[in-house]
Design a protein around this motif. Structure first.
Motif, PDB file in Angstrom:
ATOM      1  N   TYR A   1      -1.654  12.218  15.202  1.00  0.00           N
ATOM      2  CA  TYR A   1      -0.707  13.032  14.629  1.00  0.00           C
ATOM      3  C   TYR A   1      -1.244  13.874  13.124  1.00  0.00           C
ATOM      4  O   TYR A   1      -0.324  14.503  12.681  1.00  0.00           O
ATOM      5  N   GLY A   2      -2.327  13.542  12.975  1.00  0.00           N
ATOM      6  CA  GLY A   2      -3.055  14.396  11.789  1.00  0.00           C
ATOM      7  C   GLY A   2      -3.100  13.490  10.425  1.00  0.00           C
ATOM      8  O   GLY A   2      -3.193  14.041   9.272  1.00  0.00           O
ATOM      9  N   PHE A   3      -2.386  12.326  10.495  1.00  0.00           N
ATOM     10  CA  PHE A   3      -2.345  11.464   9.324  1.00  0.00           C
ATOM     11  C   PHE A   3      -3.639  10.427   9.319  1.00  0.00           C
ATOM     12  O   PHE A   3      -3.385   9.369   9.942  1.00  0.00           O
TER      13      PHE A   3
ATOM     14  N   VAL B   1       0.842  -1.281  -0.154  1.00  0.00           N
ATOM     15  CA  VAL B   1      -0.038   0.058  -0.045  1.00  0.00           C
ATOM     16  C   VAL B   1       0.872   1.408  -0.001  1.00  0.00           C
ATOM     17  O   VAL B   1       0.330   2.466  -0.127  1.00  0.00           O
ATOM     18  N   ARG B   2       2.279   1.107   0.182  1.00  0.00           N
ATOM     19  CA  ARG B   2       3.347   2.276   0.229  1.00  0.00           C
ATOM     20  C   ARG B   2       2.928   3.291   1.397  1.00  0.00           C
ATOM     21  O   ARG B   2       2.987   4.474   1.450  1.00  0.00           O
ATOM     22  N   THR B   3       2.405   2.559   2.268  1.00  0.00           N
ATOM     23  CA  THR B   3       2.334   3.549   3.615  1.00  0.00           C
ATOM     24  C   THR B   3       3.602   3.600   4.682  1.00  0.00           C
ATOM     25  O   THR B   3       4.694   3.063   4.272  1.00  0.00           O
ATOM     26  N   PRO B   4       3.940   4.700   5.155  1.00  0.00           N
ATOM     27  CA  PRO B   4       5.178   4.847   5.750  1.00  0.00           C
ATOM     28  C   PRO B   4       5.356   3.855   7.011  1.00  0.00           C
ATOM     29  O   PRO B   4       4.416   3.172   7.446  1.00  0.00           O
ATOM     30  N   LEU B   5       6.737   3.464   7.119  1.00  0.00           N
ATOM     31  CA  LEU B   5       7.197   2.406   7.982  1.00  0.00           C
ATOM     32  C   LEU B   5       6.859   2.966   9.422  1.00  0.00           C
ATOM     33  O   LEU B   5       7.078   4.326   9.884  1.00  0.00           O
TER      34      LEU B   5
ATOM     35  N   ALA C   1      -2.100   5.910   2.257  1.00  0.00           N
ATOM     36  CA  ALA C   1      -1.745   5.005   1.256  1.00  0.00           C
ATOM     37  C   ALA C   1      -0.903   5.931   0.240  1.00  0.00           C
ATOM     38  O   ALA C   1      -1.488   7.267  -0.294  1.00  0.00           O
ATOM     39  N   GLY C   2       0.224   5.615  -0.235  1.00  0.00           N
ATOM     40  CA  GLY C   2       0.999   6.186  -0.920  1.00  0.00           C
ATOM     41  C   GLY C   2       2.099   7.011  -0.241  1.00  0.00           C
ATOM     42  O   GLY C   2       2.998   7.644  -0.932  1.00  0.00           O
ATOM     43  N   LEU C   3       1.938   7.586   0.944  1.00  0.00           N
ATOM     44  CA  LEU C   3       2.808   8.340   1.468  1.00  0.00           C
ATOM     45  C   LEU C   3       4.285   7.630   1.685  1.00  0.00           C
ATOM     46  O   LEU C   3       5.292   8.347   1.888  1.00  0.00           O
ATOM     47  N   GLY C   4       4.673   6.448   1.664  1.00  0.00           N
ATOM     48  CA  GLY C   4       5.647   5.607   1.676  1.00  0.00           C
ATOM     49  C   GLY C   4       6.345   5.418   0.559  1.00  0.00           C
ATOM     50  O   GLY C   4       7.781   4.906   0.579  1.00  0.00           O
ATOM     51  N   SER C   5       5.866   6.018  -0.618  1.00  0.00           N
ATOM     52  CA  SER C   5       6.628   6.084  -1.945  1.00  0.00           C
ATOM     53  C   SER C   5       7.552   7.158  -1.859  1.00  0.00           C
ATOM     54  O   SER C   5       8.579   6.901  -2.608  1.00  0.00           O
TER      55      SER C   5
END
Length: 102
Positions: free
Chosen positions: A85-87, A5-9, A93-97
């Motif tokens: 924290y506002g996310f 899903v490309r989410t942040p770690l 989805a996509g923030l981890g890219s």
């Protein structure tokens, strides 16, 4: 979730290693100070054909029941903390890219 899903770690690999080593030290020290069993050498060895160390019931319980519950609880907690924290989950989805290093 990072790959699909490309989410942040949620944690870095070094932080995961620190948590693993930190939580493993106390049980290891306590096992070193455990007293010996008096009759351990007098007991006959187990029958390897009958007495199994890992059974199908143990594997199903450990991986399918407890593992799924812990994974769901971890993902839920991660989503709640990021939401604080506002996310919101819809934005993740996509923030981890942007976390690619290469």
């Amino acid at each position: 979730c990072f790959i699909t899903v490309r989410t942040p770690l949620p944690l870095s690999t070094v932080l995961i290693l620190c948590i693993d080593l930190g939580t493993d030290m106390i049980p290891a020290i306590s096992m070193a100070w455990e007293g010996p069993e008096a009759d351990i050498m007098r007991r006959p060895p187990r029958n390897a054909k009958i007495d199994r160390l890992v059974t199908r019931k143990l594997v199903v319980f450990a991986y399918l029941q407890i593992g799924v519950i812990q994974a769901a609880a971890g993902f839920f907690t991660w989503m709640v903390v990021l939401n604080d924290y506002g996310f919101s989950p819809g934005v993740l989805a996509g923030l981890g890219s942007f976390d690619n290093w290469g």
